[in-house]
Design a protein around this motif. Structure first.
Motif, mmCIF file in Angstrom:
data_model
loop_
_atom_site.group_PDB
_atom_site.id
_atom_site.type_symbol
_atom_site.label_atom_id
_atom_site.label_comp_id
_atom_site.label_asym_id
_atom_site.label_seq_id
_atom_site.Cartn_x
_atom_site.Cartn_y
_atom_site.Cartn_z
ATOM 1 N N ILE A 153 0.843 -1.198 0.000
ATOM 2 C CA ILE A 153 0.000 0.000 0.000
ATOM 3 C C ILE A 153 0.878 1.247 0.000
ATOM 4 O O ILE A 153 0.590 2.231 -0.700
ATOM 5 C CB ILE A 153 -0.948 -0.012 1.209
ATOM 6 N N TYR A 154 1.946 1.213 0.775
ATOM 7 C CA TYR A 154 2.888 2.341 0.807
ATOM 8 C C TYR A 154 3.469 2.596 -0.580
ATOM 9 O O TYR A 154 3.532 3.750 -1.044
ATOM 10 C CB TYR A 154 4.004 2.033 1.805
ATOM 11 N N ALA A 155 3.859 1.518 -1.273
ATOM 12 C CA ALA A 155 4.435 1.659 -2.612
ATOM 13 C C ALA A 155 3.417 2.241 -3.582
ATOM 14 O O ALA A 155 3.745 3.106 -4.412
ATOM 15 C CB ALA A 155 4.932 0.302 -3.109
ATOM 16 N N GLN A 156 2.170 1.794 -3.486
ATOM 17 C CA GLN A 156 1.138 2.298 -4.393
ATOM 18 C C GLN A 156 0.845 3.773 -4.132
ATOM 19 O O GLN A 156 0.646 4.553 -5.074
ATOM 20 C CB GLN A 156 -0.124 1.465 -4.240
ATOM 21 N N LEU A 157 0.791 4.163 -2.876
ATOM 22 C CA LEU A 157 0.537 5.571 -2.555
ATOM 23 C C LEU A 157 1.653 6.462 -3.082
ATOM 24 O O LEU A 157 1.394 7.550 -3.625
ATOM 25 C CB LEU A 157 0.386 5.733 -1.043
ATOM 26 N N ARG A 158 2.893 6.020 -2.930
ATOM 27 C CA ARG A 158 4.019 6.818 -3.424
ATOM 28 C C ARG A 158 3.971 6.955 -4.950
ATOM 29 O O ARG A 158 4.319 7.994 -5.500
ATOM 30 C CB ARG A 158 5.336 6.187 -3.011
ATOM 31 N N GLU A 159 3.543 5.891 -5.602
ATOM 32 C CA GLU A 159 3.545 5.894 -7.062
ATOM 33 C C GLU A 159 2.359 6.641 -7.652
ATOM 34 O O GLU A 159 2.500 7.336 -8.659
ATOM 35 C CB GLU A 159 3.524 4.442 -7.561
#
Length: 637
Positions: free
Chosen positions: A275-281
């Motif tokens: 989820i963290y990776a998706q939010l950053r992207e």
């Protein structure tokens, strides 16, 4: 290299001897990286200084937040009581006022006493209120109503306390069931005489307002699955103002607009790394609003930390499980289980829920046996019961082999046939079992045909593995001229997609056996990935693969010639069941660890690499200098 029985599990008995006499329950053992990030986050204020906490499976976030509150208070922590007071100028626009924490009720009592006084008698009370509640918003409100009576106020309500800090002492407020109402609150409607309206007592605060002045922890997945909530939260954080939405739906909406609430808090999003990776992207605002990452670990690495603090973590697990105490004899098995969960010999799991489940299950068995403690045999019985419960599908699969429906040899030698090791995941169960791989060679132009790929039963990673072994064959035998032999290779009796590169070593050995016409020992099974230079690389699920092959050999009868070949890189992951370790110790079963394809060939065929490759070179040379035989129909003519 033959692996000794002592290397097949972690050094749990050595670790158990280091258990301290007294322990102190601590859920944050091994979380130094995350704690340093939390500490830094708590030192920073402002709108653009929130954090994301990577949570792991089995982490009890409530316990973690309680421990964090005891250790790391937000430097800019500041609690107030928040009220909505009747607006003397508008019935539908109540005013937002804050007073020192814990003083909302007495402040309201003071206002009511003020309204009961005559205008000429109010000055002393006004001065008392100004001195007792020096907050700017409260002082402004006093100035607006100092010459008014309660009857002058619209409606029949003076105030609504929306946040009372005396009842909310925690710095950290957790919102783990995220809805618009639970996070932002709501304004309810009422119908009086057919008229839809709202009043002060219908204002319902959410977690955002309850945490105002402190720290708000939000479940990220729950937040993002609710349409619109993420965008609304970002707006509040950017503006530091909370605006109430209009109450009701579009067809029954009533105008009621309380004054916005100033927001001053720290937000921690709790969720998985994905989820963290998706939010950053996907969200350009995320890095600005949430620059701090607190990465909680699922494992306790003994290469970095001493074993002694881990027993404080186990004490926390025992406390939360609320079971019988662990006897010293049970500690090695608990540590073995914790290591198995982590997949590494030198790491122990921090999965609190999984360990609590083990202890509670063992405690139930111990109580049934009228024991005062959880003993070694109790833990062992629980683990064996779990294998029994979860082993039905594996037993059915193994029965097919034993009954001959699936052909797998575990004795003798065969040219172009090898037992690979696979992992099957089906019906929520994962288990290892051998798979027969065969190869044939014929006159051709050097192509290696993967039948699984041709039949669209090969995943992309498996296809990559076959291409790598093809490159290895070409690099060794076709540097200066084309090979005159082609080959086919296949997983026999495989009716589902085959993926992963862990069988590439087995396929290469099988292919070389067919090329050299060298028999392969069927009592040995092999797993490992291989690169273009013949180096053997690590694979996954090594314990399940070994145990699956061992179970089949045990059913047929161990003869001392059976075993498995694994990459040396997987030695640090070995954590096998007691019966496998016992069989290895007695010499009835063997585990070999290798680094190169040459070692695998020597174990499987009994010949060294030079002998095998010389036979292959000779065969290729003979085919290179002979004319291909004409088809039978041309010979007839």
């Amino acid at each position: 290299m033959r692996v000794a029985a002592e290397q097949l599990q972690p050094k749990v008995h050595e670790w158990a001897q280091k258990r301290p006499v007294s322990t102190q329950a601590n859920p944050l053992v091994g979380q130094d990286r995350a704690l340093a990030a939390i500490k830094q986050t708590m030192r920073i204020g402002g709108r653009y200084a929130h954090g994301y906490v990577v949570t792991t499976p089995g982490l009890r976030i409530v316990d973690v937040l309680q421990e964090l509150q005891a250790r790391h208070q937000w430097v800019h922590f500041e609690r107030f009581d928040w009220l909505y007071l009747a607006n003397p100028d508008s019935a539908n626009e109540p005013l937002c006022v804050n007073v020192p924490a814990g003083s909302a009720r007495t402040a309201l009592q003071g206002l009511m006493e003020l309204f009961e006084l005559q205008l000429s008698e109010r000055e002393t009370k006004l001065e008392e209120l100004r001195t007792t509640y020096p907050n700017e918003r409260f002082l402004t409100y006093i100035e607006r109503i100092k010459d008014k009576s309660f009857a002058d106020l619209p409606g029949n309500e003076l105030a609504m306390v929306i946040v009372e800090s005396a009842a909310q002492q925690d710095d950290f407020v957790l919102c783990d069931r995220v809805t618009e109402t639970s996070l932002f609150g709501s304004i309810r409607l009422q119908s009086v005489g057919g008229t839809i309206s709202s009043e002060l007592h219908l204002i319902q605060p959410g977690a955002l307002l309850k945490a105002n002045g402190g720290v708000l922890a939000i479940d990220a997945e729950e937040l993002l699955t609710q349409p619109g909530l993420w965008r609304k939260l970002k707006y509040v954080l950017r503006t530091s103002q909370f605006h109430w939405p209009q109450p009701g739906e579009a067809n029954i909406a009533a105008y009621y607009q309380p004054e916005p609430v100033p927001i001053h808090l720290k937000v921690l999003l709790l969720g998985e790394r994905s989820i963290y990776a998706q939010l950053r992207e996907l969200d350009s605002d995320f890095d600005n609003l949430f620059p701090y990452l607190a990465d909680f670990s699922a494992h306790y690495p003994l290469s970095q930390f001493a074993i002694e603090p881990y027993f404080n973590y186990l004490a926390y697990v025992e406390r939360e499980a609320a079971t019988l105490p662990l006897a010293p004899s049970a500690i090695p098995l608990v540590l073995k289980y914790a290591s198995r969960l982590s997949d590494y010999q030198t790491e122990l799991s921090l999965d609190t829920i999984a360990l609590m489940q083990l202890l509670r299950e063992a405690a139930a068995l111990a109580e049934e046996q009228q024991l005062a403690q959880i003993e070694h045999d109790t833990i062992l019985a629980v683990l064996q019961q779990r294998l029994q419960r979860d082993g039905y599908i594996a037993e059915l699969s193994r029965r097919q082999i034993l009954e001959g429906q699936v052909y797998i040899e575990t004795s003798g030698s065969v040219i172009g046939q090898v037992n690979g090791l696979t992992v099957v995941t089906i019906g929520g169960t994962e288990f290892g079992e051998p798979a027969r791989i065969t190869a044939t060679v014929h006159y051709g132009d050097g192509d290696i045909i993967d039948i699984d790929r041709k039949s669209e039963l090969s995943g992309s990673i498996h296809t990559k593995g076959v291409m790598i072994l093809s490159a290895y064959i070409a690099n060794v035998f076709a540097r200066s001229e084309e090979m005159s032999l082609s080959a086919t290779i296949v997983f026999e009796q495989s009716y589902y997609e085959v993926d992963g590169d862990s069988a590439s070593l087995a396929e290469l050995c099988c292919l070389l056996s067919a090329l050299a016409e060298a028999p392969i020992a069927q009592g040995l099974a092999i797993t490992g990935a291989v690169d273009q230079f013949g180096r053997v690389q690590a694979i996954g699920a090594v314990n399940e693969k070994i145990e699956g092959h061992f179970a089949l050999c045990k059913e047929r009868g161990l003869n001392g010639q059976q075993g498995v070949i694994i990459p040396s890189a997987n030695l640090s992951q070995l954590n096998l069941e007691p019966d496998v370790i016992a069989a290895v110790a007695e010499g009835n079963y063997h585990v070999y660890a290798i680094d190169d394809v040459a070692e695998a060939l020597a174990l499987l065929s009994g010949d060294n690499q030079e002998q095998l490759y010389a036979r292959i070179e000779k065969r290729l040379d003979q085919l290179q200098h002979c004319e291909p035989q004409q088809p039978w129909y041309r010979r007839i003519w």
